[in-house]
Design a protein around this motif. Structure first.
Motif, PDB file in Angstrom:
ATOM      1  N   HIS A 108       0.816  -1.215   0.000  1.00  0.00           N
ATOM      2  CA  HIS A 108       0.000   0.000   0.000  1.00  0.00           C
ATOM      3  C   HIS A 108       0.855   1.273   0.000  1.00  0.00           C
ATOM      4  O   HIS A 108       0.508   2.254  -0.656  1.00  0.00           O
ATOM      5  N   SER A 109       1.962   1.269   0.732  1.00  0.00           N
ATOM      6  CA  SER A 109       2.803   2.471   0.771  1.00  0.00           C
ATOM      7  C   SER A 109       3.502   2.691  -0.564  1.00  0.00           C
ATOM      8  O   SER A 109       3.606   3.835  -1.037  1.00  0.00           O
ATOM      9  N   TYR A 111       2.382   1.680  -3.436  1.00  0.00           N
ATOM     10  CA  TYR A 111       1.333   2.092  -4.377  1.00  0.00           C
ATOM     11  C   TYR A 111       0.992   3.569  -4.203  1.00  0.00           C
ATOM     12  O   TYR A 111       0.839   4.298  -5.203  1.00  0.00           O
ATOM     13  N   SER A 155       3.158   8.636   1.930  1.00  0.00           N
ATOM     14  CA  SER A 155       2.730   7.243   1.793  1.00  0.00           C
ATOM     15  C   SER A 155       2.895   6.482   3.108  1.00  0.00           C
ATOM     16  O   SER A 155       2.014   5.716   3.500  1.00  0.00           O
ATOM     17  N   VAL A 159      -0.381   5.044   5.423  1.00  0.00           N
ATOM     18  CA  VAL A 159      -0.525   3.585   5.444  1.00  0.00           C
ATOM     19  C   VAL A 159      -0.230   3.005   6.825  1.00  0.00           C
ATOM     20  O   VAL A 159      -0.799   1.970   7.203  1.00  0.00           O
ATOM     21  N   GLU A 183      -3.187  -7.801   1.756  1.00  0.00           N
ATOM     22  CA  GLU A 183      -3.624  -6.410   1.622  1.00  0.00           C
ATOM     23  C   GLU A 183      -4.658  -6.106   2.701  1.00  0.00           C
ATOM     24  O   GLU A 183      -5.237  -7.023   3.295  1.00  0.00           O
ATOM     25  N   HIS A 184      -4.869  -4.821   2.952  1.00  0.00           N
ATOM     26  CA  HIS A 184      -5.583  -4.372   4.145  1.00  0.00           C
ATOM     27  C   HIS A 184      -6.952  -5.009   4.326  1.00  0.00           C
ATOM     28  O   HIS A 184      -7.239  -5.629   5.354  1.00  0.00           O
ATOM     29  N   GLY A 202      -9.889   3.079   5.108  1.00  0.00           N
ATOM     30  CA  GLY A 202      -9.382   2.675   3.791  1.00  0.00           C
ATOM     31  C   GLY A 202      -9.991   3.498   2.683  1.00  0.00           C
ATOM     32  O   GLY A 202      -9.299   3.921   1.740  1.00  0.00           O
ATOM     33  N   PHE A 262     -10.275  -1.888  -5.813  1.00  0.00           N
ATOM     34  CA  PHE A 262     -10.623  -1.234  -4.547  1.00  0.00           C
ATOM     35  C   PHE A 262     -12.138  -1.178  -4.351  1.00  0.00           C
ATOM     36  O   PHE A 262     -12.663  -1.514  -3.288  1.00  0.00           O
TER      37      PHE A 262
END
Length: 318
Positions: A108-109, A111, A155, A159, A183-184, A202, A262
């Protein structure tokens, strides 16, 4: 019993990633194109970085941002694909809970950082086309370094709360996750508690970070297109549109699968088959790293003309 032990007992020691649900029979075959794409991404981005780093004429802002984009692509794919291939080929889906959180944080960071880089590249094109006389003054190496540092800090800061939000949840021994990487929301849905806070945060991160970035990129290109179509020379218009076309292609490849993944994770759980969602989630960490160097290498004359020279030098150095 101390509170810390109670808290730790609520977290699983390990998680197990099962791959793409419903397509287990095809895992071995799916992994072959994924592996090929990963190798292309490694070779393409490493070559692009090498071309830019070794040629001082390419140390202009546009190419430095492109170098940063390639670095983030390498990091994004290397964070996910090796484990993905291990799962698909060898059923090696076991991962420690802390290791899963670490992978989630990296995915995520990185991205979010890549989204920042694309915004910086849009700003670079805006300055180059709309204010060319001050281009090197506005975007000097100090400013580029600050932009990169700001992207990293942003980022990491947005995150990092994901880790705290996931560690506060009880998981009731649920440890099997239908995915190929952590992933989250995939981790959060294992919890046996209300995850509304995770969903809201999120969504907020996606809208205020990547969503805001995409809006600012669109605004930048609105100004750019207005300026381009007022250029007196057809050749100048074509050159500007060609450069911007490459960047727009990269932006679309980056944002479209990501936003689809997402949104389906939050609002389309029962409308989009799970194997489709997981398959697309794999593609959005693979397709941009593969296509970015191809798009820029094929469409940017300065890079294309220097590639044979780099290969020629490499051949003689062996």
């Amino acid at each position: 019993m101390p509170a810390s032990n109670i808290s730790n007992d609520r977290l699983p020691a390990t998680l197990f990633l099962t791959g793409i649900p419903g397509l287990e029979w095809a895992h071995v075959w799916i992994a072959i194109p994924f592996c090929a794409m990963y190798l292309v991404a490694l070779a393409g981005n490493a070559t692009l970085i090498l071309v830019i780093v070794t040629d001082s004429a390419l140390h202009a802002p546009m190419y430095l941002f492109l170098c940063l984009l390639s670095l983030t692509d390498l990091a994004l794919s290397s964070t996910t694909v090796p484990k993905m291939l291990a799962i698909l080929w060898f059923q090696a889906g076991e991962i420690s809970f802390d290791g899963c959180l670490a992978q989630m944080f990296c995915v995520h960071s990185i991205y979010a950082l890549e989204s920042s880089v694309l915004l910086a590249m849009a700003f670079d094109r805006y300055v180059a086309i709309c204010n060319p006389l001050r281009y090197t003054t506005i975007l000097n190496h100090t400013v580029i370094g600050r932009i990169g540092l700001a992207g990293i800090l942003r980022s990491v800061s947005i995150v990092s709360p994901f880790i705290l939000l996931l560690r506060r949840l009880p998981y009731c021994q649920h440890h099997v996750m239908a995915h190929t990487y952590c992933e989250h929301m995939g981790i959060a849905r294992l919890a046996c508690a209300n995850i509304t806070v995770n969903i809201v945060y999120g969504l907020t991160v996606a809208l205020l970070a990547m969503g805001l970035d995409s809006i600012l990129i669109s605004v930048s290109y609105g100004f750019i297109l207005h300026a381009v179509f007022h250029l007196p020379s057809r050749d100048a218009q074509y050159k500007a549109l060609s450069t911007c076309g490459s960047h727009l292609g990269v932006i679309l490849v980056f944002y479209i699968p990501a936003f689809f993944s997402f949104l389906t994770h939050r609002f389309g759980q029962h409308r989009v088959p799970r194997h489709v969602h997981i398959f697309l989630a794999n593609l959005y960490v693979l397709v941009p790293p593969v296509l970015n160097p191809i798009i820029y290498g094929a469409r940017t004359k300065e890079i294309r003309s220097r590639l044979p020279r780099l290969l020629h030098v490499g051949k003689f150095s062996m």
